[in-house]
Design a protein around this motif. Structure first.
Motif, short mmCIF file in Angstrom:
data_model
loop_
_atom_site.label_atom_id
_atom_site.label_comp_id
_atom_site.label_asym_id
_atom_site.label_seq_id
_atom_site.Cartn_x
_atom_site.Cartn_y
_atom_site.Cartn_z
N ILE A 78 0.81 -1.22 0.00
CA ILE A 78 0.00 0.00 0.00
C ILE A 78 0.84 1.27 0.00
O ILE A 78 0.51 2.25 -0.68
CB ILE A 78 -0.96 0.00 1.21
N LEU A 79 1.94 1.27 0.75
CA LEU A 79 2.73 2.49 0.88
C LEU A 79 3.21 3.06 -0.46
O LEU A 79 3.11 4.27 -0.68
CB LEU A 79 3.92 2.26 1.82
N PRO A 80 3.75 2.22 -1.38
CA PRO A 80 4.18 2.79 -2.67
C PRO A 80 3.03 3.42 -3.46
O PRO A 80 3.26 4.36 -4.24
CB PRO A 80 4.75 1.56 -3.41
N ALA A 81 1.80 2.94 -3.26
CA ALA A 81 0.65 3.53 -3.94
C ALA A 81 0.19 4.81 -3.24
O ALA A 81 -0.35 5.72 -3.87
CB ALA A 81 -0.50 2.52 -4.01
N LEU A 82 0.43 4.86 -1.93
CA LEU A 82 -0.02 6.00 -1.14
C LEU A 82 0.89 7.20 -1.28
O LEU A 82 0.45 8.35 -1.28
CB LEU A 82 -0.10 5.57 0.34
N PHE A 83 2.19 6.93 -1.43
CA PHE A 83 3.17 8.02 -1.53
C PHE A 83 3.94 7.87 -2.85
O PHE A 83 4.81 7.02 -2.98
CB PHE A 83 4.14 7.97 -0.35
N GLU A 84 3.59 8.70 -3.81
CA GLU A 84 4.21 8.60 -5.13
C GLU A 84 5.55 9.32 -5.18
O GLU A 84 6.37 9.03 -6.05
CB GLU A 84 3.27 9.16 -6.19
N CYS A 85 5.79 10.26 -4.28
CA CYS A 85 7.06 10.99 -4.26
C CYS A 85 8.15 10.06 -3.74
O CYS A 85 8.06 9.55 -2.61
CB CYS A 85 6.94 12.22 -3.36
N PRO A 86 9.20 9.80 -4.51
CA PRO A 86 10.26 8.87 -4.07
C PRO A 86 10.89 9.26 -2.74
O PRO A 86 11.18 8.39 -1.92
CB PRO A 86 11.28 8.93 -5.22
N ALA A 87 11.11 10.55 -2.52
CA ALA A 87 11.75 10.99 -1.27
C ALA A 87 10.88 10.65 -0.07
O ALA A 87 11.36 10.18 0.96
CB ALA A 87 12.04 12.48 -1.32
N GLU A 88 9.56 10.90 -0.19
CA GLU A 88 8.64 10.60 0.91
C GLU A 88 8.56 9.09 1.13
O GLU A 88 8.60 8.61 2.27
CB GLU A 88 7.26 11.16 0.60
N LEU A 89 8.45 8.35 0.06
CA LEU A 89 8.33 6.91 0.15
C LEU A 89 9.57 6.30 0.79
O LEU A 89 9.48 5.43 1.66
CB LEU A 89 8.10 6.32 -1.24
N TYR A 90 10.73 6.76 0.38
CA TYR A 90 11.99 6.21 0.90
C TYR A 90 12.17 6.57 2.37
O TYR A 90 12.64 5.75 3.16
CB TYR A 90 13.17 6.71 0.08
N ALA A 91 11.78 7.80 2.75
CA ALA A 91 11.90 8.21 4.14
C ALA A 91 11.06 7.32 5.04
O ALA A 91 11.52 6.87 6.11
CB ALA A 91 11.47 9.67 4.29
N ILE A 92 9.85 7.03 4.63
CA ILE A 92 8.96 6.18 5.41
C ILE A 92 9.44 4.73 5.38
O ILE A 92 9.52 4.05 6.41
CB ILE A 92 7.52 6.28 4.88
N GLY A 93 9.77 4.24 4.19
CA GLY A 93 10.14 2.83 4.04
C GLY A 93 11.41 2.47 4.78
O GLY A 93 11.51 1.38 5.35
N SER A 94 12.40 3.37 4.80
CA SER A 94 13.66 3.04 5.47
C SER A 94 13.47 2.95 6.97
O SER A 94 14.03 2.06 7.63
CB SER A 94 14.73 4.09 5.12
N ILE A 95 12.66 3.85 7.56
CA ILE A 95 12.39 3.77 9.00
C ILE A 95 11.62 2.49 9.31
O ILE A 95 11.90 1.79 10.30
CB ILE A 95 11.60 5.00 9.49
N LEU A 96 10.65 2.17 8.48
CA LEU A 96 9.84 0.96 8.68
C LEU A 96 10.71 -0.29 8.63
O LEU A 96 10.55 -1.21 9.44
CB LEU A 96 8.75 0.89 7.61
N ALA A 97 11.66 -0.33 7.72
CA ALA A 97 12.56 -1.48 7.61
C ALA A 97 13.45 -1.60 8.84
O ALA A 97 13.71 -2.71 9.32
CB ALA A 97 13.41 -1.37 6.35
N VAL A 98 13.92 -0.48 9.36
CA VAL A 98 14.77 -0.51 10.56
C VAL A 98 13.98 -1.03 11.76
O VAL A 98 14.48 -1.85 12.55
CB VAL A 98 15.32 0.90 10.86
N ILE A 99 12.74 -0.58 11.91
CA ILE A 99 11.90 -1.04 13.02
C ILE A 99 11.72 -2.55 12.92
O ILE A 99 11.86 -3.28 13.92
CB ILE A 99 10.53 -0.34 12.99
N THR A 100 11.41 -3.03 11.74
CA THR A 100 11.18 -4.46 11.54
C THR A 100 12.44 -5.26 11.84
O THR A 100 12.39 -6.31 12.49
CB THR A 100 10.72 -4.72 10.09
#
Length: 316
Positions: A75-97
């Motif tokens: 869902i996240l890649p569809a929700l945030f089309e801006c690469p910078a926003e998507l990467y900022a969210i995704g990298s933190i999410l990966a670290v938490i996991t």
């Protein structure tokens, strides 16, 4: 009209991190596409530990409506089309996991924010200039110091206790790993692409010799027992030339310790932020095996705030 993030900021500035998290979740429930709320919630989760972090993470999954990590990665890649926003969210999410020991899921999440379209590598002159410009404050960044501490702890767990005769720290940067390596080598060589960083490493007094240059060009002139390369191989789109020169420089029984960013398959690259090439663990193993390097240890870790793999290989 009030900014929906006002309450989050107010609570955070007052030192009420729990209240800030609750306020961020309230904003997310109303608008899961508000990037500032998502980043605020995830950063607060990343700072928690143990059961507290797990509970906060579950609250976030429910508040977003994602339900689970697999859904979030879709869902996240569809929700945030801006690469910078998507990467900022995704990298933190990966670290938490990853911090929860869920490495398979962390790899899947991190891979969702990578691309198989590989851009050209940065020019060596640009890399040297970048580090030269930040050299004086590089050691003041906690992400940098913590990354070195985490990696040397892995080496403590994985390498034999006795010092090696000759070690090379490449790239050595300002010499942050120098104190650890000095105690574990009879002769210690440092090398860095940046002249400014090389000068700082030399001034640290930890190295017997410091060479300014590209590691692929420096290694052919060395014969060593340990090659350490922390937080640098992501600049190389192709790992083969590095592995080949390391294998030539190592004496039989020598060690190659390094960090690398993971990818779900093959070689991929980050979609925003600093350009980083990321590789599937199976690809790393295949490249090293081809050069006569046998895997000795492998652990998941963190480098510069992103999930990574700590590797240790030995020359037969």
């Amino acid at each position: 009209m009030d900014d929906p993030m006002d309450e989050v900021y107010r609570r955070h500035n007052a030192g009420d991190q729990v209240g800030a998290f609750v306020a961020a979740l309230a904003v997310i429930r109303d608008d899961p596409g508000l990037v500032l709320a998502q980043i605020a919630a995830l950063k607060l989760i990343s700072r928690a530990v143990g059961d507290t972090q797990a509970g906060m993470f579950e609250q976030w999954l429910q508040s977003t409506g994602f339900g689970n990590l697999d859904n979030a990665a879709v869902i996240l890649p569809a929700l945030f089309e801006c690469p910078a926003e998507l990467y900022a969210i995704g990298s933190i999410l990966a670290v938490i996991t990853a911090s929860q020991g869920r490495h398979r899921e962390a790899l899947a999440v991190f891979g969702s924010f990578l691309t198989a379209d590989l851009p050209a590598p940065l020019a060596k002159t640009d890399v040297a200039k970048e580090y030269g410009n930040t050299a004086e404050v590089y050691d003041q960044n906690i992400l940098h110091t913590a990354s070195v501490d985490f990696f040397t702890a892995f080496l403590d767990r994985s390498l034999p206790g006795q010092p090696v005769a000759v070690a090379v720290d490449v790239p050595c940067g300002s010499g942050m790993a120098g104190p650890w390596l000095r105690q574990r080598s009879g002769r210690l060589i440092g090398s860095d692409l940046s002249a400014h960083m090389s000068a700082m490493a030399e001034a640290s007094g930890h190295y017997d010799q410091v060479i300014c240059g590209d590691m692929v060009e420096v290694l052919p002139n060395l014969t060593v027992d340990l090659v350490v390369s922390h937080g640098s191989l992501y600049y190389f789109r192709d790992l083969v030339p590095v592995a080949a020169e390391v294998a030539k420089a190592l004496r039989p029984g020598g060690w190659f310790a390094f960090t690398d960013y993971p990818a779900p398959c093959g070689t991929m690259a980050t979609i925003s932020g600093n350009l980083r090439y990321c590789r599937a663990p199976d690809l790393v193993r295949a490249v090293m095996t081809e050069q006569g390097l046998e895997e000795s240890a492998c652990e998941w870790g963190l480098t510069f705030g992103l999930p990574c793999v700590y590797w240790l290989f030995r020359k037969a």
